[in-house]
Design an enzyme around this catalytic site. Structure first.
Site, PDB file in Angstrom:
ATOM      1  N   HIS A  80       9.230   3.124  -6.423  1.00 55.97           N
ATOM      2  CA  HIS A  80      10.537   2.892  -7.554  1.00 55.97           C
ATOM      3  C   HIS A  80      11.732   2.132  -7.265  1.00 55.97           C
ATOM      4  O   HIS A  80      12.123   1.872  -7.876  1.00 55.97           O
ATOM      5  CB  HIS A  80      10.517   4.778  -8.354  1.00 55.97           C
ATOM      6  CG  HIS A  80      11.574   4.798  -9.028  1.00 55.97           C
ATOM      7  ND1 HIS A  80      11.097   3.972 -10.699  1.00 55.97           N
ATOM      8  CD2 HIS A  80      12.628   5.028  -9.429  1.00 55.97           C
ATOM      9  CE1 HIS A  80      12.059   3.966 -11.210  1.00 55.97           C
ATOM     10  NE2 HIS A  80      13.147   4.495 -10.487  1.00 55.97           N
ATOM     11  N   ASP A 124      19.736  11.795  -7.973  1.00 54.67           N
ATOM     12  CA  ASP A 124      19.592  10.703  -8.277  1.00 54.67           C
ATOM     13  C   ASP A 124      21.392  10.164  -8.672  1.00 54.67           C
ATOM     14  O   ASP A 124      22.161  10.950  -7.314  1.00 54.67           O
ATOM     15  CB  ASP A 124      19.341  10.717 -10.205  1.00 54.67           C
ATOM     16  CG  ASP A 124      18.950   9.304 -10.546  1.00 54.67           C
ATOM     17  OD1 ASP A 124      19.118   8.558  -9.580  1.00 54.67           O
ATOM     18  OD2 ASP A 124      18.167   9.609 -11.556  1.00 54.67           O
TER      19      ASP A 124
HETATM   20 FE1  N7H Z   1      15.264   5.827 -11.700  1.00 53.13          FE
HETATM   21  N1  N7H Z   1      12.724   8.669  -9.414  1.00 53.13           N
HETATM   22  O1  N7H Z   1      13.491  10.365 -10.008  1.00 53.13           O
HETATM   23  O2  N7H Z   1      12.455   9.098  -9.321  1.00 53.13           O
HETATM   24  N2  N7H Z   1      15.463   6.603  -9.991  1.00 53.13           N
HETATM   25  N3  N7H Z   1      14.008   7.007 -12.228  1.00 53.13           N
HETATM   26  N4  N7H Z   1      14.271   4.135 -12.916  1.00 53.13           N
HETATM   27  N5  N7H Z   1      15.579   3.403 -11.070  1.00 53.13           N
HETATM   28  C1  N7H Z   1      16.329   5.771  -8.682  1.00 53.13           C
HETATM   29  O3  N7H Z   1      18.884   4.884  -6.463  1.00 53.13           O
HETATM   30  C2  N7H Z   1      13.720   7.535 -11.735  1.00 53.13           C
HETATM   31  C3  N7H Z   1      14.492   4.428 -14.677  1.00 53.13           C
HETATM   32  C4  N7H Z   1      16.483   2.218 -11.947  1.00 53.13           C
HETATM   33  O4  N7H Z   1      19.303   0.174  -6.297  1.00 53.13           O
HETATM   34  C5  N7H Z   1      15.773   6.872  -8.092  1.00 53.13           C
HETATM   35  O5  N7H Z   1      20.146   6.373  -7.566  1.00 53.13           O
HETATM   36  C6  N7H Z   1      13.002   8.304 -13.055  1.00 53.13           C
HETATM   37  C7  N7H Z   1      14.095   3.152 -15.542  1.00 53.13           C
HETATM   38  C8  N7H Z   1      17.010   1.136 -10.731  1.00 53.13           C
HETATM   39  O6  N7H Z   1      17.519   0.678  -4.689  1.00 53.13           O
HETATM   40  C9  N7H Z   1      15.592   8.187  -8.492  1.00 53.13           C
HETATM   41  C10 N7H Z   1      12.739   7.912 -13.915  1.00 53.13           C
HETATM   42  C11 N7H Z   1      14.558   2.524 -14.814  1.00 53.13           C
HETATM   43  C12 N7H Z   1      17.149   2.404  -9.146  1.00 53.13           C
HETATM   44  C13 N7H Z   1      15.300   7.988  -9.483  1.00 53.13           C
HETATM   45  C14 N7H Z   1      13.343   6.599 -13.580  1.00 53.13           C
HETATM   46  C15 N7H Z   1      15.073   2.993 -13.324  1.00 53.13           C
HETATM   47  C16 N7H Z   1      16.342   3.518  -9.834  1.00 53.13           C
HETATM   48  C17 N7H Z   1      16.773   6.703  -6.979  1.00 53.13           C
HETATM   49  C18 N7H Z   1      12.564   8.457 -14.664  1.00 53.13           C
HETATM   50  C19 N7H Z   1      14.469   1.186 -15.650  1.00 53.13           C
HETATM   51  C20 N7H Z   1      18.363   1.705  -8.371  1.00 53.13           C
HETATM   52  C21 N7H Z   1      18.516   7.449  -6.212  1.00 53.13           C
HETATM   53  C22 N7H Z   1      12.033   9.410 -15.680  1.00 53.13           C
HETATM   54  C23 N7H Z   1      13.700   0.314 -16.155  1.00 53.13           C
HETATM   55  C24 N7H Z   1      17.405   1.227  -7.317  1.00 53.13           C
HETATM   56  C25 N7H Z   1      19.960   6.165  -6.619  1.00 53.13           C
HETATM   57  C26 N7H Z   1      18.076   0.467  -5.503  1.00 53.13           C
HETATM   58  C27 N7H Z   1      16.840   4.808  -8.634  1.00 53.13           C
HETATM   59  C28 N7H Z   1      13.752   8.409 -10.686  1.00 53.13           C
HETATM   60  C29 N7H Z   1      13.893   6.233 -14.881  1.00 53.13           C
HETATM   61  C30 N7H Z   1      15.765   2.333 -12.785  1.00 53.13           C
HETATM   62  C31 N7H Z   1      15.139   9.180  -7.472  1.00 53.13           C
HETATM   63  C32 N7H Z   1      12.413  10.114 -12.469  1.00 53.13           C
HETATM   64  C33 N7H Z   1      13.830   3.401 -17.017  1.00 53.13           C
HETATM   65  C34 N7H Z   1      17.380   0.336 -11.120  1.00 53.13           C
END
Ligand code: N7H
Length: 495
Positions: free
Chosen positions: A331, A203
């Site tokens: 996601h 992440d």
């Molecule tokens: Fe998310 N995951 O493990 O699947 N997220 N996220 N997220 N997320 C991202 O690029 C995860 C949540 C965003 O610019 C990565 O840094 C999990 C909420 C946004 O390409 C991974 C949870 C919200 C991005 C995860 C969670 C977001 C992003 C890739 C909850 C907003 C950037 C790593 C438990 C509403 C997207 C990275 C881009 C990336 C995960 C929550 C948003 C692995 C497990 C609640 C904007």
């Protein structure tokens, strides 16, 4: 204790743009992020306004960590890394933010111009899709529903005992002037999982480029700092009171992750689809666990790409309009669709850029035990203390959650419908975000109309339409707070 520091996903400039950003005045977590292996969120109620003010003025404001300080620490860490110096320094940090009720106690006449902040996280949660029963949020912890949270202290550090001691010291300063309503303790995961969230994915890779604090990594789009900090830059937002200047809005969400259940789901669905579970998992997120993006490396993980900030964010989905590399519903494609609105257009300004958020969360809870893994059932709570900053909650965090993640008709009403090459020109119903989506459940007895499209990879020329028709929620919201993170000047004048 960990051997190496987690580095910021920003390529910080050594020279601070002091003429454009008042880095002494902006709290440190907002743009760059406090350095954190451990983070304690202390949610409090103000009991005695006069002594609360007194402590804040005389003992606490001077300890609040600024953007200038976190910037200097980042440069110091980069220097240490270059020399192979792995010394773990305490790097204690403190930030403070207030809910609307707290702000009203401190400054009854001041109103931040943001409908969602003013309504508060509890009122807004049903619109995000958080489960309710009998009109009440059914998965939230009582402390978050109590209406007593006036503010939060964010205490960070590299060494657990020091961080806890620091949090206790600050709490002791306030003494009886506050009641602690709830404490959350987050920690970077141990060993090789450091920097990975609990499902196992790396992440903290893709953040908006903060113009003018950082140079851009390839693929990183520069976002005006006015999208994250009030009163700076060129972003057009509703007028705010002078007190808001150099402040920001913090969305906090306590999200449980059901890890063994998620793993079991991926394994059984992969068997049904006849695909490797590792690929299916990557299709749900849009990246491999290493961080390598499917858009660049669609059929197998590539550790080199995943770990290299010059490579791991250098894509925009523009050559993947048939979702052969990465499903539209994945996601990272849901929460940052990059060029999906305007394929080929370099100018995403009106559609995607203003939605960006600065994510500063941290995992919480223990590692999965053998017993949990074997029984495919979580018996301990773990997940993500999700935190993000912005200047417009309805247009940034809430827009991402409601209009993109929860919405199976993504990309958005009015956008050009997406088509797959097979069967020719088939319209794509994208489905909800498989990680955080909370779609409206279909009426009882009707089939789920919101399956996720194309979990099965069709790279480079396959033609196997596939769907995940049941998609249980493996991320469960259990609390939250919307807060205003004031500038140092405002903190002083709030007194
Ligand atoms: Fe998310 N995951 O493990 O699947 N997220 N996220 N997220 N997320 C991202 O690029 C995860 C949540 C965003 O610019 C990565 O840094 C999990 C909420 C946004 O390409 C991974 C949870 C919200 C991005 C995860 C969670 C977001 C992003 C890739 C909850 C907003 C950037 C790593 C438990 C509403 C997207 C990275 C881009 C990336 C995960 C929550 C948003 C692995 C497990 C609640 C904007």
């Amino acid at each position: 204790m960990f051997a190496t520091y987690k580095t910021t996903p920003h390529q910080l400039l050594a020279k601070l743009p002091v003429s454009q950003l008042d880095v002494d005045d902006i709290q440190g977590d907002i743009l760059i992020g406090l350095q954190k292996f451990f983070e304690i969120f202390v949610f409090f109620q103000i009991n005695d306004l006069a002594s609360f003010r007194d402590v804040l003025r005389n003992k606490v404001v001077s300890q609040v960590t600024t953007t200038k300080q976190v910037h200097a620490r980042e440069l110091e860490l980069a220097e240490m890394k270059k020399k192979g110096d792995n010394t773990v320094k305490p790097m204690l940090g403190l930030n403070i933010a207030f809910t609307n009720t707290g702000l009203k106690k401190l400054q009854p006449a001041v109103q931040i111009n943001d409908a969602s902040f003013n309504a508060g996280a509890v009122s807004q949660a049903p619109s995000l899709g958080d489960p309710t029963s009998g009109g009440k949020l059914s998965t939230w912890l009582p402390e978050y529903l109590s209406g007593k949270i006036d503010g939060v202290l964010l205490v960070t550090g590299s060494i657990q005992a020091d961080t806890e001691k620091h949090a206790q010291e600050i709490q002791d300063f306030f003494g009886a002037s506050i009641t602690v309503i709830r404490k959350e303790e987050g920690n970077v995961r141990p060993g090789s999982e450091a920097g990975h969230e609990h499902f196992g994915w790396k992440d903290g890779i893709s953040q908006p480029g903060i113009s003018p604090l950082a140079a851009l990594f390839p693929g990183q789009r520069p976002i005006d700092s006015g999208a994250f900090v009030f009163g700076v830059g060129t972003t057009v937002i509703p007028p705010q009171p002078p007190l808001a200047k150099n402040g920001s809005l913090l969305v906090f969400r306590r999200l449980i992750q059901k890890v063994p259940e998620f793993n079991q789901f991926v394994n059984t669905q992969a068997l049904t689809l006849g695909v490797d579970p590792v690929i299916l998992g990557a299709r749900l997120v849009g990246r491999w666990k290493s961080g390598a993006p499917l858009d660049l490396t669609p059929i197998q993980d590539d550790l080199e790409t995943g770990g290299n900030p010059d490579e791991n964010n250098d894509f925009d989905f523009s050559t993947d309009q048939g979702e052969r590399h990465c499903p539209f519903g994945a996601h990272i494609r849901k929460t940052n669709p990059r060029s999906d609105f305007d394929p080929g257009s370099p100018d995403l300004q009106p559609k995607v850029d203003p939605r960006r958020i600065m994510r500063q969360g941290i995992p919480f809870g223990p590692e999965v035990t053998d017993a949990e893994q074997q029984s495919n059932r979580s018996t301990e709570e773990r997940g993500l203390l999700f935190a993000c900053y912005q200047t417009q909650i309805p247009n940034q965090f809430e827009f991402l959650q409601i209009k993109w993640a929860d919405n199976s008709n993504f990309i958005s009403p009015g956008a050009v419908p997406k088509t797959r090459p097979f069967p020719p020109n088939a319209t794509i119903t994208v489905g909800a975000d498989p990680i955080i989506g909370q779609p409206t459940p279909p009426p009882q007895g009707t089939p789920n109309p919101q399956p996720m499209e194309d979990p099965f990879p069709n790279y480079p020329t396959g033609s196997t339409p596939s769907q995940l028709s049941t998609l249980p929620q493996f991320v469960v919201p259990t609390g939250g707070a919307y807060c205003f993170s004031p500038s140092i000047t405002a903190l002083k004048s709030l007194l």
